[in-house]
Design a protein around this motif. Sequence first.
Motif, PDB file in Angstrom:
ATOM      1  N   LEU A  65       0.800  -1.215   0.000  1.00 48.74           N
ATOM      2  CA  LEU A  65       0.000   0.000   0.000  1.00 48.74           C
ATOM      3  C   LEU A  65       0.837   1.271   0.000  1.00 48.74           C
ATOM      4  CD1 LEU A  65      -2.751  -1.037   2.564  1.00 48.74           C
ATOM      5  CD2 LEU A  65      -2.857  -1.146   0.086  1.00 48.74           C
ATOM      6  N   SER A  70       1.925  -0.748  -6.198  1.00 41.70           N
ATOM      7  CA  SER A  70       1.099  -0.156  -7.267  1.00 41.70           C
ATOM      8  C   SER A  70       0.022   0.750  -6.701  1.00 41.70           C
ATOM      9  CB  SER A  70       0.464  -1.268  -8.106  1.00 41.70           C
ATOM     10  OG  SER A  70      -0.340  -2.109  -7.278  1.00 41.70           O
ATOM     11  N   ILE A  71      -0.588   0.344  -5.557  1.00 43.49           N
ATOM     12  CA  ILE A  71      -1.638   1.176  -4.969  1.00 43.49           C
ATOM     13  C   ILE A  71      -1.044   2.469  -4.449  1.00 43.49           C
ATOM     14  CG2 ILE A  71      -3.390   1.271  -3.166  1.00 43.49           C
ATOM     15  CD1 ILE A  71      -3.731  -1.669  -3.376  1.00 43.49           C
ATOM     16  N   LYS A  74      -0.746   4.987  -7.129  1.00 42.96           N
ATOM     17  CA  LYS A  74      -2.035   5.584  -7.520  1.00 42.96           C
ATOM     18  C   LYS A  74      -2.522   6.557  -6.471  1.00 42.96           C
ATOM     19  CE  LYS A  74      -3.412   1.636 -10.356  1.00 42.96           C
ATOM     20  NZ  LYS A  74      -4.388   0.553 -10.556  1.00 42.96           N
ATOM     21  N   GLU A  93     -10.091   2.709  -8.939  1.00 40.73           N
ATOM     22  CA  GLU A  93      -9.037   1.688  -9.072  1.00 40.73           C
ATOM     23  C   GLU A  93      -8.417   1.338  -7.712  1.00 40.73           C
ATOM     24  OE1 GLU A  93      -6.266   3.240 -11.827  1.00 40.73           O
ATOM     25  OE2 GLU A  93      -7.519   2.848 -13.601  1.00 40.73           O
ATOM     26  N   ILE A  94      -8.253   2.378  -6.891  1.00 42.58           N
ATOM     27  CA  ILE A  94      -7.673   2.114  -5.560  1.00 42.58           C
ATOM     28  C   ILE A  94      -8.600   1.252  -4.734  1.00 42.58           C
ATOM     29  CG2 ILE A  94      -7.011   3.205  -3.366  1.00 42.58           C
ATOM     30  CD1 ILE A  94      -5.956   5.568  -5.041  1.00 42.58           C
ATOM     31  N   GLU A  97      -8.454  -2.413  -5.950  1.00 39.30           N
ATOM     32  CA  GLU A  97      -7.241  -3.129  -5.545  1.00 39.30           C
ATOM     33  C   GLU A  97      -7.218  -3.377  -4.042  1.00 39.30           C
ATOM     34  OE1 GLU A  97      -3.539  -1.872  -7.057  1.00 39.30           O
ATOM     35  OE2 GLU A  97      -4.320  -1.286  -9.023  1.00 39.30           O
ATOM     36  N   LEU A  98      -7.738  -2.402  -3.233  1.00 41.86           N
ATOM     37  CA  LEU A  98      -7.817  -2.630  -1.793  1.00 41.86           C
ATOM     38  C   LEU A  98      -8.727  -3.812  -1.474  1.00 41.86           C
ATOM     39  CD1 LEU A  98      -7.961   0.963  -0.218  1.00 41.86           C
ATOM     40  CD2 LEU A  98      -6.163  -0.743   0.062  1.00 41.86           C
TER      41      LEU A  98
END
Length: 573
Positions: A65, A70-71, A74, A93-94, A97-98
Amino acid sequence: MKKRIMFIFATATLVPFTCVVLLSYHAMSNILSGNLENSVRSNLKQVELAFEGTISNLNHVTQQLAFQGSIGKKVDALLSSGDPFERTVLSEEIHTELNLISFTNPTIGLVMYYSQDDGSFMFNNTIVKEDYEIDGLPLLAEYFRISYFGPHVSNERYNDEFVISALRRMDVSGELDDVYVYVESGFETSHHIFENKVGDFSSYLILDNDKRIAYSDAAAAFPMNDYFDDSGGAGESGMLNGYYWFKSTSNQGWSIVSLIPKDEYNQEKNRWVTQMMYLSILFLAVTLLIAWLLWKMVYIPLHQFNREIKSITQKNTPPRDELATNIPEFDFLIKQLQNMKLQITDLIGEVEQKEKRRADLEVEKLLYQINPHFLMNTLDTAHWLAALNGNKELDKLILSLNKLLYYNLGKRGQASTIREEMDSIKQYLTLQKIRYDFEFDVRIRVDDRALDIEVPRFILQPILENALYHGLDDDGHIQVDVASHEGSIVISVQDNGAGISEEEIEKLLNEQQVEQQRAGMGIGLNYVKRMIDNQYGDQASLDIRSERSKGTTVYLKLPNREVLGIDQSIDRG
């Protein structure tokens, strides 16, 4: 007698029992303490591994995170962007992915991004409590850019279970430099960790790197935020505030302490001691009862048995009629005593007969001693008569015979010397030269060092006699050598006669005396062989070597006991 039986029986029973109890208590105490400590150590290790696994998992998730993941990139882009559409797309998108991270990590609970300046949060995967608190959480360990808290109550709404959490600082661009990633472990994970106890009576403490109590199951004795004093312990265990404690320190520096109340720790020992006390009382009562029964059962038969023994000690007392004691063992012993008395009477008669025979043998022995003495006195008279009449040859013959008989009639096996054996051989040769009508030559060579060495009496003449009778013809000669060599006496008697075969040698050395007497030869050699076997055992040897038409040599090897330092065992009469 009753008191003695009870005292001895009780002592003989209770003393070993007491020793066994004390040894058992010591062994049991060591075993219980060892087993309990091993169990606590094993449990602590499991808890420590579970904690380390949870912290490692938290570290892995926060790393994903943070900016490096990647998160994190973002989130950094969203915080830096001023375009509403781009912010909306990045936000979706966040969240996606979370949710994926939460789904793939079932041991993770609350996840969110947290701003330390204003206390706000965003992108949380579950609902956060309104009065959530992060700054006041119990710090467990702190490293570069990441802090671990706990155990503490979760900041997730509708969840009051204890969790472990991690707070990692993000690398974001721009002016927003106070953004953190906050992640909690799942409540089931924490619940499983703290359920893993030695028993319901044990408790846990979690210490940070400075030994401050970050979590306590026994807050009354060990309040949170106090410092744990382990100076009174020996290494990783000790006793404090009425608790036995055992500590395990992780590689990161934080520690887990297992607490066991003193009463619970000694509960098994106390229970065992109580049982042993009741068992000792019962054992004493049973022992006294058995001792009393033993006295009742044994005293009367023993009294009868004692009277029977007294009657047996009286000479010429006839055996009593069989006594019935109603105890088979005593009845059997009394019968055996009566049989023993009969046997003793028979043995006394047998001993008397043997003593009478022994007296007869003593008289016979004296008679055998008188006869040779009379013979020698007679020969001595004949010697003086021959000397007075001037018959020198007869005088010489009788003198040699008298000396030879005196020597040879001595006790077989008596100690003699090589010198005495040589003198005996010379007397023997004097007689044989008068007897035989052919000439023969006997040469004797003796090592001066061997002259006074002790050997059994009458050991050389049989060998010389055998060579003279069976090995010589006209113009024959015999060579007698005596040498001392490497702690042994080597005697060889060599003739130049016709020789004997290997089969005859084998018979002379190995066959029994009866067969040799039947053959008319070897009686003397049999005596020599038996004598050296009796006196020296394997230390001496008798060997015969012969060649047809060349002669025979007899070798006799005896140990020189004076050189070897062996005690003389030859009978000196």
